[in-house]
Design a protein around this motif. Structure first.
Motif, short mmCIF file in Angstrom:
data_model
loop_
_atom_site.label_atom_id
_atom_site.label_comp_id
_atom_site.label_asym_id
_atom_site.label_seq_id
_atom_site.Cartn_x
_atom_site.Cartn_y
_atom_site.Cartn_z
N VAL A 3 -1.78 2.27 -7.25
CA VAL A 3 -0.49 2.86 -7.63
C VAL A 3 -0.02 3.78 -6.51
CG1 VAL A 3 0.66 4.41 -9.26
CG2 VAL A 3 -0.89 2.66 -10.12
N HIS A 4 -0.94 4.57 -5.96
CA HIS A 4 -0.59 5.46 -4.86
C HIS A 4 -0.12 4.64 -3.65
CE1 HIS A 4 -1.07 8.61 -1.77
NE2 HIS A 4 -0.74 9.40 -2.78
N THR A 5 -0.73 3.49 -3.41
CA THR A 5 -0.31 2.61 -2.32
C THR A 5 1.15 2.18 -2.51
OG1 THR A 5 -2.54 1.76 -2.03
CG2 THR A 5 -0.75 0.40 -1.18
N ALA A 6 1.51 1.78 -3.72
CA ALA A 6 2.88 1.35 -3.99
C ALA A 6 3.87 2.48 -3.73
CB ALA A 6 3.00 0.86 -5.43
N VAL A 7 3.51 3.68 -4.14
CA VAL A 7 4.40 4.82 -3.93
C VAL A 7 4.45 5.19 -2.45
CG1 VAL A 7 4.81 7.24 -4.51
CG2 VAL A 7 4.16 5.61 -6.28
N ASP A 8 3.33 5.05 -1.74
CA ASP A 8 3.34 5.27 -0.29
C ASP A 8 4.36 4.34 0.37
OD1 ASP A 8 1.35 7.25 -0.13
OD2 ASP A 8 -0.24 5.74 -0.07
N LEU A 9 4.37 3.09 -0.04
CA LEU A 9 5.32 2.13 0.54
C LEU A 9 6.76 2.50 0.21
CD1 LEU A 9 3.37 -1.19 -0.03
CD2 LEU A 9 3.85 -0.06 2.17
N LEU A 10 7.00 2.95 -1.03
CA LEU A 10 8.34 3.42 -1.39
C LEU A 10 8.77 4.58 -0.49
CD1 LEU A 10 8.30 3.40 -5.30
CD2 LEU A 10 9.81 2.08 -3.81
N HIS A 11 7.86 5.49 -0.26
CA HIS A 11 8.18 6.64 0.59
C HIS A 11 8.39 6.22 2.05
CE1 HIS A 11 6.91 9.08 -2.84
NE2 HIS A 11 7.76 9.94 -2.34
N HIS A 12 7.62 5.26 2.49
CA HIS A 12 7.78 4.81 3.87
C HIS A 12 9.17 4.20 4.08
CE1 HIS A 12 6.85 3.33 7.82
NE2 HIS A 12 7.18 2.10 7.45
N PHE A 13 9.64 3.43 3.11
CA PHE A 13 10.91 2.73 3.28
C PHE A 13 12.13 3.51 2.75
CE2 PHE A 13 7.88 -0.89 3.31
CZ PHE A 13 8.15 -1.32 4.60
N LYS A 14 11.94 4.34 1.71
CA LYS A 14 13.10 5.00 1.09
C LYS A 14 12.99 6.52 0.99
CE LYS A 14 15.42 1.29 -0.14
NZ LYS A 14 16.69 0.98 0.45
N GLY A 15 11.80 7.07 0.98
CA GLY A 15 11.64 8.50 0.75
C GLY A 15 11.23 9.24 2.00
#
Length: 141
Positions: free
Chosen positions: A77-89
């Motif tokens: 789950v943390h991996t998915a959020v890391d990817l969100l942050h990399h691309f959008k956050g």
């Protein structure tokens, strides 16, 4: 190096954690992933969704006190959020643009180790000429 270093960090994490005996190793890792779940709360850039993510990881970490599988799920789950942050956050480390990407590469390495039951990596090498099994590690305690 942006791809190799995070993998090595994940392996190093599992190696360092191997120094902790079970069940303390599992409990300590549940605490670690709970802390990782709150990493973006102070400005991750995704607004209220940050709280939902933290709640999901906290639940998984709590269940992880009894189950390595839930600790592995929390890391994914943390991996998915890391990817969100990399691309959008915002990146997890403000002064390192690709830090969230590095975290997204490192976390699945840790998750795989957790899905294997968080075994001691030291037990992979037995001085008796054969690989030690989790049962052997348990019997030696």
């Amino acid at each position: 190096m942006n791809y190799i270093a995070p993998i090595l960090i994940g392996i190093l994490y599992a190696l360092v954690m191997s120094a902790i005996r079970e069940p303390h190793r599992r409990h300590f890792n549940a605490i670690m992933v709970a802390g990782a779940g709150a990493a973006y709360l102070s400005g991750g850039g995704l607004g209220g969704w940050e709280f939902l993510f933290a709640a999901i990881v906290t639940y998984c970490a709590y269940r992880g006190l009894q189950s390595w599988t839930f600790i592995g799920i929390a890391w994914l789950v943390h991996t998915a959020v890391d990817l969100l942050h990399h691309f959008k956050g915002n990146p997890i480390v403000p002064f390192w643009h690709d830090s969230s990407l590095g975290c997204a590469i490192c976390d699945p390495v840790i998750a795989l180790w957790c899905f294997r039951g968080g075994p001691s990596l030291f037990s992979l090498f037995s001085f008796r000429g054969k690989a030690a099994s989790p049962e052997l590690e348990q019997a030696e305690r």
